[in-house]
Write a protein that holds these residues in place. Structure first.
Motif, mmCIF file in Angstrom:
data_model
loop_
_atom_site.group_PDB
_atom_site.id
_atom_site.type_symbol
_atom_site.label_atom_id
_atom_site.label_comp_id
_atom_site.label_asym_id
_atom_site.label_seq_id
_atom_site.Cartn_x
_atom_site.Cartn_y
_atom_site.Cartn_z
ATOM 1 N N ALA A 599 0.823 -1.205 0.000
ATOM 2 C CA ALA A 599 0.000 0.000 0.000
ATOM 3 C C ALA A 599 0.860 1.260 0.000
ATOM 4 C CB ALA A 599 -0.922 -0.009 1.218
ATOM 5 N N PHE A 600 1.974 1.228 0.732
ATOM 6 C CA PHE A 600 2.844 2.398 0.746
ATOM 7 C C PHE A 600 3.474 2.643 -0.617
ATOM 8 C CE2 PHE A 600 7.160 4.118 1.221
ATOM 9 C CZ PHE A 600 6.851 5.357 1.764
ATOM 10 N N ARG A 657 12.444 2.665 1.359
ATOM 11 C CA ARG A 657 13.624 3.467 1.038
ATOM 12 C C ARG A 657 13.281 4.922 0.773
ATOM 13 N NH1 ARG A 657 16.244 0.307 -3.831
ATOM 14 N NH2 ARG A 657 14.029 0.318 -4.379
ATOM 15 N N GLU A 658 12.072 5.191 0.269
ATOM 16 C CA GLU A 658 11.666 6.565 -0.028
ATOM 17 C C GLU A 658 10.882 7.211 1.104
ATOM 18 O OE1 GLU A 658 12.870 7.938 -2.632
ATOM 19 O OE2 GLU A 658 13.743 6.047 -3.329
ATOM 20 N N LEU A 662 11.248 9.358 10.768
ATOM 21 C CA LEU A 662 11.763 8.308 11.634
ATOM 22 C C LEU A 662 11.338 6.907 11.224
ATOM 23 C CD1 LEU A 662 11.126 9.998 15.104
ATOM 24 C CD2 LEU A 662 13.269 9.921 13.829
ATOM 25 N N VAL A 663 10.465 6.813 10.226
ATOM 26 C CA VAL A 663 9.908 5.506 9.884
ATOM 27 C C VAL A 663 10.988 4.523 9.443
ATOM 28 C CG1 VAL A 663 8.369 4.314 8.301
ATOM 29 C CG2 VAL A 663 7.634 6.433 9.387
ATOM 30 N N PRO A 664 11.879 4.853 8.488
ATOM 31 C CA PRO A 664 12.907 3.861 8.108
ATOM 32 C C PRO A 664 13.798 3.449 9.271
ATOM 33 C CG PRO A 664 12.801 5.655 6.510
ATOM 34 C CD PRO A 664 11.995 6.087 7.686
ATOM 35 N N ARG A 726 21.005 5.012 3.828
ATOM 36 C CA ARG A 726 20.402 5.803 4.894
ATOM 37 C C ARG A 726 20.757 5.268 6.275
ATOM 38 N NH1 ARG A 726 14.283 7.399 3.829
ATOM 39 N NH2 ARG A 726 14.912 8.737 5.565
ATOM 40 N N PHE A 727 21.519 4.167 6.322
ATOM 41 C CA PHE A 727 21.816 3.554 7.608
ATOM 42 C C PHE A 727 22.662 4.471 8.484
ATOM 43 C CE2 PHE A 727 24.386 0.736 10.339
ATOM 44 C CZ PHE A 727 23.355 0.117 11.027
#
Length: 922
Positions: A599-600, A657-658, A662-664, A726-727
């Protein structure tokens, strides 16, 4: 300081009040102390402000004196003779000096907001005129204004007290307080002295006459002093009500019927007074007293007909008031009390034989509060926003219908006919009201209720589950239609249909109609719940696609998510054996994360992104559930569940990834922590299968934590995918969390005895102490990492020294336990062997620090060693001296003496601090 003053005054007041031996005086002393403390705090603040003002005045006077001082002699000689020839050398006074005005205030010390603007102080006149000087520009002295400080709680309390004593009708407030206090004190004194010998009838009659007189006087003052008059009337009515109650309940002077009649008269009179004076407060007082009267006068007979007849009359009075006054608060008060008391009576006392004598009252209440919103809307202006009282418009039919269903014990066909009747009533009212401009909004609300009850009749006449999904899908279609036509009414209808679908489904659960299907997932119960969730998800997607900035889309999404989770959890509880619940829950959370990731990817919605992160984070909790029920993470169904979690988690992280914010970070850290705890649990279970000692189990449990921390420190690229780029944004946060968990584990391991059976115990070379050394090594590496907190990095030497000292101390005690046979409990501290071992080990550490600090010119290290030796000396004098009668105590003292001798030989004095060229010590 102010807080301590208030506390001290309260305590002093309580002590003084306690000297009288009365609990009431203790309470009074507390409040008098509180008031006195607040006054003292306020006086202190005023004194501080006076001192500040005096300082400002003195500063201004000094500046003016400096400006008015005569020039130096050299300056006077530089003046030209022609400028002074025309002036007499000695001035003559031609008139008397001005008489000062002694009636004018010298300094205005009013303590208000304008007190900071001080009036200018007149300069002091000199005895002789000044010689002419060169004109100069006067200097301006600018005193910077003080910044107003934010009020503390005591200032706010004082301000509240000040407002209470300065706003409204202050005399009546103060008078009533003082009067109550005085009367109470007089009555107590008279009672103690035995003066009150009058019969109770006369005393109560006197109180009632005084209250009536106050009521009459308040009525006469209503025009000239409205606030005073209304306050006096309200107090008098309250006294009369309590007098009737006391006469009936406490002194048994009135029969129940007479007491009830008097209360009814008082309530009715209060309503009349409220309407005549347009006083809502009086009306509320009367209604509250009216609803409380049956409870206060109750004799326990339990006659519900009398009770509900009285409440019907009371609600008719509310209806009559609503005819002339649009008092929404009064309407809501009557509605809430009526249905709350009726519901409570139904829960406690209703049975099916009372239906015929109860249902008519429910219909009367429903009719009254069906008409009250119409009267309310009729009294409002069309331009006002709150023309519709939504609480009554929608709350009345819902509560009445729910109570009606309870009275019918859930019989479906009578409820279906009742829903059709309500639909007809609301449709007729809507048809009449929509045609009137000022009542159009109310008519539309009634139309929605009519459609809703007509729709509700369908599931009542048919199966609840078979129609719930139909209603939900129809509701989603209405939402689509409303968004397409940009109309609100179809959207509201769509929400209500979906809500009715949920109610129908819940009704099926409540009446036990869960079906007899034995097939997991492929059953009508699960399919119906999923269709309700799907309708909500479709509605949320429609709002997201329309781009309307409204929380409705989020609410619909959360509604659908709740139904999806409820359906899945219900299936697990119904079909999965309890020992496999942990595996099923992990697989279900993995499936939910994957669906949310899909869905995202389509919507880029923040709600779906958070769903992904939260469902991955649930894996951490489920690992602990695995441990609680004894399930194995990598065997049998556990292996299948974690394999599902692995595939779903990697897919979800790839989709995020996009994502922003704070979600990732939450998603990937939850993913990593889940695997860390899963491996820790698996290794612990492996040690339990091998019947290893507790030390091995603790070490195996800690090993994955250390491994994850070490990898994040030195090889972060191994665990960075699939969010590799992004880590680095949240690597520091992950390292901090790992440091916290490992630190807690390190501290907990200090309490363990370190049993490493079946292998023999070897100091340092045992599993518990090895993993503790690994934790210290990782901590040392972390404290020099760029992601470490600066405050800890600057103090890494102290931190590591404290941790190392704790480790060596416990390692010494652990060796005494394992090798010396001393019990690992509170008796360990009383052991001669343990105390002697600690003395020797601490002494050796102190000597090492002392000598190395002296040899390397490190004064801090030398002082640390000296401090530790001082601690050992104190231990010898306070603890070990009790063991001088045995060998261990003697060895402790001798060893310490020898070590001190060695120190005196190698490092007798502290190293001198070196000086830098600029004089700063290093």
């Amino acid at each position: 300081m102010g807080f301590m003053i208030v506390i001290a005054c309260c305590f002093a007041g309580m002590v003084i009040g306690g000297m009288s031996g009365s609990d009431a005086m203790v309470t009074a002393g507390f409040f008098f102390g509180l008031a006195g403390g607040l006054m003292l705090v306020h006086v202190r603040k005023l004194s501080a402000r006076i001192d500040a003002l005096r300082g400002d005045v003195d500063a201004l006077r000094q500046v003016q004196r400096a400006e008015s001082a005569p020039l130096p002699r050299a300056s006077r000689e530089d003046v030209a003779p022609s400028a002074t020839a025309s002036k007499p050398s000695v001035p003559t006074r031609t008139s008397a000096p001005p008489v000062p005005d002694w009636t004018a205030p010298v300094l205005d010390l009013r303590f208000d907001e304008a007190s900071s603007a001080m009036p200018p102080v007149a300069p002091i006149p000199s005895a002789a005129p000044r010689p002419p000087t060169t004109p100069t520009t006067p200097r301006r002295v600018i005193v910077p204004p003080r910044r107003p400080s934010s009020p503390d709680p005591f200032d706010r309390a004082i301000a509240w007290v000040k407002r209470w004593f300065s706003e409204g009708n202050v005399p009546v407030k103060v008078g009533m307080l003082v009067l109550f206090a005085g009367v109470a004190a007089l009555l107590k004194y008279a009672s103690d002295q035995g003066w009150l010998t009058l019969p109770i009838e006369l005393r109560i009659a006197g109180i009632a006459l005084a209250a009536i007189a106050a009521l009459v006087f308040g009525w006469r003052e209503r025009a000239r002093r409205r606030s005073f008059g209304l306050s006096l009337q309200g107090g008098a009515i309250g006294v009369l009500l309590m007098t009737v109650f006391a006469s009936f309940r406490l002194y048994h002077l009135l029969p129940p019927a007479a007491a009830f009649a008097l209360m009814l008269i008082l309530v009715a009179g209060t309503g009349v007074l409220a309407v005549l004076q347009d006083a809502l407060a009086l009306a509320v007082l009367g209604i509250l007293a009216g609803f409380a009267a049956p409870i206060l006068i109750s004799t326990g007979s339990g006659d519900h007909v009398v009770l509900f007849s009285y409440y019907a009359l009371l609600n008719l009075a509310i209806f009559a008031i609503a005819w002339v006054r649009p008092w929404r608060a009064l309407n809501l008060l009557g509605f809430v009390f009526t249905f709350a008391i009726g519901t409570a009576w139904g829960v406690l006392s209703y049975h099916s034989e009372l239906f015929a004598s109860t249902e008519p009252f429910l219909l009367i209440y429903f009719a009254i509060y069906l008409a009250v919103p119409i009267l309310y809307a009729r009294k409002r202006e069309p331009t006002q926003r709150d023309i519709v009282d939504g609480s009554l418009v929608f709350g009345n039919p819902l509560l009445a219908f729910a109570l009606h269903a309870a009275l019918l014990n859930g019989e479906r066909m009578p409820l279906a006919y009742s829903a059709l009747a309500l639909a007809a009533i609301y449709a007729l009212l809507a048809w009449q009201l929509v045609r009137r401009e000022r009542m159009r909004v109310l008519g539309e609300a009634f139309a929605v209720l009519g459609v809703g009850f007509a729709t509700l009749a369908v599931p009542l006449a048919l199966s609840a589950r078979s129609t719930a999904c139909t209603f939900a899908l129809e509701g989603a279609a209405l939402v689509w239609l409303g968004l397409r036509q940009q109309r609100v009414l179809p959207q509201v209808s769509g929400w209500l249909l979906q809500a009715l679908a949920a109610l129908a489904f819940l009704a099926a659960i409540a009446f036990g109609a869960q079906g007899s299907e034995a097939t997991p997932i492929a059953n009508s119960f699960f399919i119906s719940a999923v269709l309700i969730a799907a309708a909500a998800f479709v509605s949320a997607w429609l709002y997201a696609r329309a781009g309307t900035r409204t929380p409705l889309g989020l609410l619909m999404y959360l509604w659908g998510l709740a139904w999806w989770l409820g359906a899945g959890l219900h299936e697990i509880d119904r079909f999965v054996p309890e020992p496999l619940h942990a595996e099923a829950l992990l697989a279900f959370s993995a499936l939910t994360a994957a669906l949310a990731a899909i869905a995202f990817a389509r919507t880029l919605s923040g709600a779906t992104a958070w769903s992904c992160a939260v469902t991955l984070a649930v894996g951490v909790a489920l690992v602990f559930l695995f441990a609680d029920v004894g399930a194995r993470p990598f065997a049998g169904w556990g292996l299948a569940a974690f394999a599902t979690y692995a595939v779903s988690g990697y897919f979800t992280l790839h989709a995020l990834r996009e994502a922003r914010g704070l979600v990732p970070a939450l998603a990937q850290m939850s993913w990593l922590w889940t695997w860390t705890f899963a491996f820790a649990l698996a290794l612990r279970q492996f040690g339990m299968d091998g019947h290893l000692g507790a030390g091995w189990l603790d070490a195996l449990t800690t090993l994955p934590l250390l491994a994850a921390w070490a990898i994040t420190l030195v090889r972060p690229q191994w665990i960075a995918p699939p969010l590799a780029r992004r880590f680095d944004e949240y690597r520091g946060v992950l390292l901090g969390l790992q440091a916290m968990v490992v630190t807690c584990t390190f501290v907990l391991l200090l309490r363990e005895a370190g049993d490493n059976m079946p292998l023999p115990f070897i100091p340092i070379l045992n599993p518990v102490e090895l993993v503790q050394l690994g934790a210290l090594a990782c901590a040392a590496r972390w404290l020099i990492d760029s992601a470490a907190p600066d405050e800890l990095a600057r103090r890494r030497g102290v931190v590591l020294a404290i941790a190392g000292f704790a480790f060596i101390t416990v390692a010494t005690l652990r060796a005494a336990h394992q090798l010396g046979g001393v019990a690992w409990d509170a008796q360990l501290w009383d052991s001669n062997l343990a105390q002697t071992s600690l003395t020797m080990v601490w002494s050796v550490l102190g000597v090492i620090g002392w000598v190395l600090g002296s040899r390397r010119s490190q004064r801090v290290l030398w002082l640390a060693g000296a401090l530790l030796m001082g601690v050992v000396l104190a231990k010898l004098l306070l603890v070990d001296r009790t063991h001088l009668g045995n060998l261990f105590g003697i060895v402790s003292f001798i060893a310490y003496g020898l070590l001190c001798t060695v120190i005196g030989y190698f490092a007798p004095a502290p190293p001198r601090s070196t000086e830098t060229p600029d004089g700063a010590a290093t």
